[in-house]
Write a protein that holds these residues in place. Structure first.
Motif, PDB file in Angstrom:
ATOM      1  N   ILE A 121     -12.799  -1.407  13.637  1.00  0.00           N
ATOM      2  CA  ILE A 121     -12.454   0.005  13.580  1.00  0.00           C
ATOM      3  C   ILE A 121     -12.323   0.444  12.131  1.00  0.00           C
ATOM      4  CG2 ILE A 121     -11.273   0.021  15.812  1.00  0.00           C
ATOM      5  CD1 ILE A 121      -8.608  -0.134  14.224  1.00  0.00           C
ATOM      6  N   LEU A 122     -12.377   1.750  11.924  1.00  0.00           N
ATOM      7  CA  LEU A 122     -12.137   2.357  10.621  1.00  0.00           C
ATOM      8  C   LEU A 122     -10.934   3.281  10.761  1.00  0.00           C
ATOM      9  CD1 LEU A 122     -12.883   3.052   7.691  1.00  0.00           C
ATOM     10  CD2 LEU A 122     -14.473   4.759   8.586  1.00  0.00           C
ATOM     11  N   ARG A 123      -9.866   2.977  10.026  1.00  0.00           N
ATOM     12  CA  ARG A 123      -8.643   3.768  10.045  1.00  0.00           C
ATOM     13  C   ARG A 123      -8.089   3.844   8.626  1.00  0.00           C
ATOM     14  NH1 ARG A 123     -10.135   4.034  14.564  1.00  0.00           N
ATOM     15  NH2 ARG A 123      -9.014   3.767  16.533  1.00  0.00           N
ATOM     16  N   GLY A 124      -7.086   4.665   8.434  1.00  0.00           N
ATOM     17  CA  GLY A 124      -6.355   4.679   7.176  1.00  0.00           C
ATOM     18  C   GLY A 124      -7.153   5.128   5.978  1.00  0.00           C
ATOM     19  N   VAL A 125      -8.037   6.113   6.166  1.00  0.00           N
ATOM     20  CA  VAL A 125      -8.824   6.616   5.039  1.00  0.00           C
ATOM     21  C   VAL A 125      -7.926   7.455   4.138  1.00  0.00           C
ATOM     22  CG1 VAL A 125     -10.772   8.065   4.365  1.00  0.00           C
ATOM     23  CG2 VAL A 125     -10.943   6.579   6.379  1.00  0.00           C
ATOM     24  N   GLY A 126      -7.937   7.132   2.849  1.00  0.00           N
ATOM     25  CA  GLY A 126      -7.111   7.843   1.878  1.00  0.00           C
ATOM     26  C   GLY A 126      -6.564   6.885   0.842  1.00  0.00           C
ATOM     27  N   PRO A 127      -5.868   7.393  -0.161  1.00  0.00           N
ATOM     28  CA  PRO A 127      -5.288   6.523  -1.196  1.00  0.00           C
ATOM     29  C   PRO A 127      -4.326   5.513  -0.577  1.00  0.00           C
ATOM     30  CG  PRO A 127      -5.182   8.831  -1.858  1.00  0.00           C
ATOM     31  CD  PRO A 127      -5.597   8.818  -0.416  1.00  0.00           C
ATOM     32  N   VAL A 128      -4.244   4.344  -1.173  1.00  0.00           N
ATOM     33  CA  VAL A 128      -3.473   3.256  -0.580  1.00  0.00           C
ATOM     34  C   VAL A 128      -2.008   3.640  -0.351  1.00  0.00           C
ATOM     35  CG1 VAL A 128      -2.952   2.144  -2.798  1.00  0.00           C
ATOM     36  CG2 VAL A 128      -3.011   0.780  -0.700  1.00  0.00           C
ATOM     37  N   ALA A 129      -1.433   4.419  -1.240  1.00  0.00           N
ATOM     38  CA  ALA A 129      -0.024   4.792  -1.099  1.00  0.00           C
ATOM     39  C   ALA A 129       0.205   5.782   0.039  1.00  0.00           C
ATOM     40  CB  ALA A 129       0.500   5.383  -2.399  1.00  0.00           C
ATOM     41  N   GLU A 130      -0.891   6.337   0.575  1.00  0.00           N
ATOM     42  CA  GLU A 130      -0.759   7.321   1.640  1.00  0.00           C
ATOM     43  C   GLU A 130      -1.222   6.784   2.997  1.00  0.00           C
ATOM     44  OE1 GLU A 130      -2.694  10.928   0.412  1.00  0.00           O
ATOM     45  OE2 GLU A 130      -1.729  10.884  -1.570  1.00  0.00           O
ATOM     46  N   VAL A 131      -1.622   5.532   3.055  1.00  0.00           N
ATOM     47  CA  VAL A 131      -2.061   4.940   4.324  1.00  0.00           C
ATOM     48  C   VAL A 131      -0.857   4.769   5.245  1.00  0.00           C
ATOM     49  CG1 VAL A 131      -3.055   2.893   5.415  1.00  0.00           C
ATOM     50  CG2 VAL A 131      -4.019   3.762   3.271  1.00  0.00           C
ATOM     51  N   ALA A 132      -1.000   5.240   6.468  1.00  0.00           N
ATOM     52  CA  ALA A 132       0.089   5.117   7.431  1.00  0.00           C
ATOM     53  C   ALA A 132       0.263   3.662   7.846  1.00  0.00           C
ATOM     54  CB  ALA A 132      -0.200   5.974   8.666  1.00  0.00           C
TER      55      ALA A 132
END
Length: 257
Positions: free
Chosen positions: A98-109
């Motif tokens: 799967i592909l999840r958590g797109v965004g800067p590392v500090a903003e990954v849920a």
């Protein structure tokens, strides 16, 4: 479906996880076209049934098994059902991801991070655990894991969570290859880049727009076709790759060169 002497997988059994769509479906169809009996696994019965329907329409033999590769009991049952249906397990392709958590590392849920690792890493490990156990006890086999050019080979902003999970698949593949080649189980990985699947489309992007973007973003100037990635998987699973152990073959139009 042809099972002539040129079909490399005649009478062999192949298991493909994530086989209901995209790259997994293309890989399953490619194996079936070369004579294999193919079990496809995933979470959605309808899409798996569609893949099996395509295999059978071309004269092949297929099996759909609904299974979540993050659940140990379901993975164990998946391997067992494949063996019961087709008499063995010669090749496994661990493609579910799967592909999840797109965004800067500090903003990954946190939930996205956990789901990525559970599906993309733990799912591959669990699948190999049960595939290897059968192959080790029955004369060996070949396993191909689907990693990504993002991770061990290339990094870009805002997909570090996904890249981390796929880098782990590459490391897991190489370590498992060393652990189990003595058991007759040959393990390798394929790392696709952008290919002609929905996963490579940006939100709201059309295939034509993706094609224009790829002209600028890749040395080859286009995405890889799913048949090109499937061809690499079939090579690594074939007898022709008998001395190929623990490799990670990048198929990404030159992006990580």
């Amino acid at each position: 479906m042809s099972t002539t002497s040129t079909a490399r997988f005649t009478d062999r059994t192949v298991l493909v996880t994530g086989g209901g769509s995209g790259l997994g479906r293309a890989i399953a169809l490619a194996f079936a076209a070369e004579g294999a009996k193919v079990a496809v696994a995933g979470r959605t019965a309808h899409s798996l049934d569609e893949t099996v329907g395509l295999i059978e329409a071309a004269g092949g033999r297929g099996l759909a098994v609904v299974a979540d590769t993050t659940r140990p009991a379901e993975v164990e049952a998946l391997v067992r059902r494949t063996v019961e249906a087709f008499g063995g397990l010669d090749v496994a392709v661990n493609n579910a991801g799967i592909l999840r958590g797109v965004g800067p590392v500090a903003e990954v849920a946190h939930a996205d991070w956990q789901e990525l690792l559970e599906t993309n890493v733990t799912g591959v490990w669990l699948a190999m655990k049960h595939e290897i156990a059968h192959m080790k006890a029955h004369g060996g086999g070949a396993i191909v894991n689907i990693a990504s050019n993002l991770g061990a080979h290339r990094r870009i902003p805002n997909v570090v969570a996904y890249a981390t999970s796929k880098a782990a698949v590459s490391a897991l593949t190489r370590g498992a290859a060393l652990d189990h080649i003595g058991d007759g189980v040959r393990i390798n990985a394929v790392s696709p880049g952008a290919s002609a699947t929905s996963m490579s489309l940006r939100p709201g992007e059309s295939e034509a727009q993706r094609a224009d973007r790829m002209k600028a973003e890749t040395p080859l100037g286009r995405v890889a076709q799913v048949a090109e990635v499937a061809a690499a998987v079939l090579y690594l699973a074939s007898d022709a790759a008998g001395a190929v152990v623990g490799t990670d073959l990048v198929i990404d139009s030159g992006s990580a060169a």
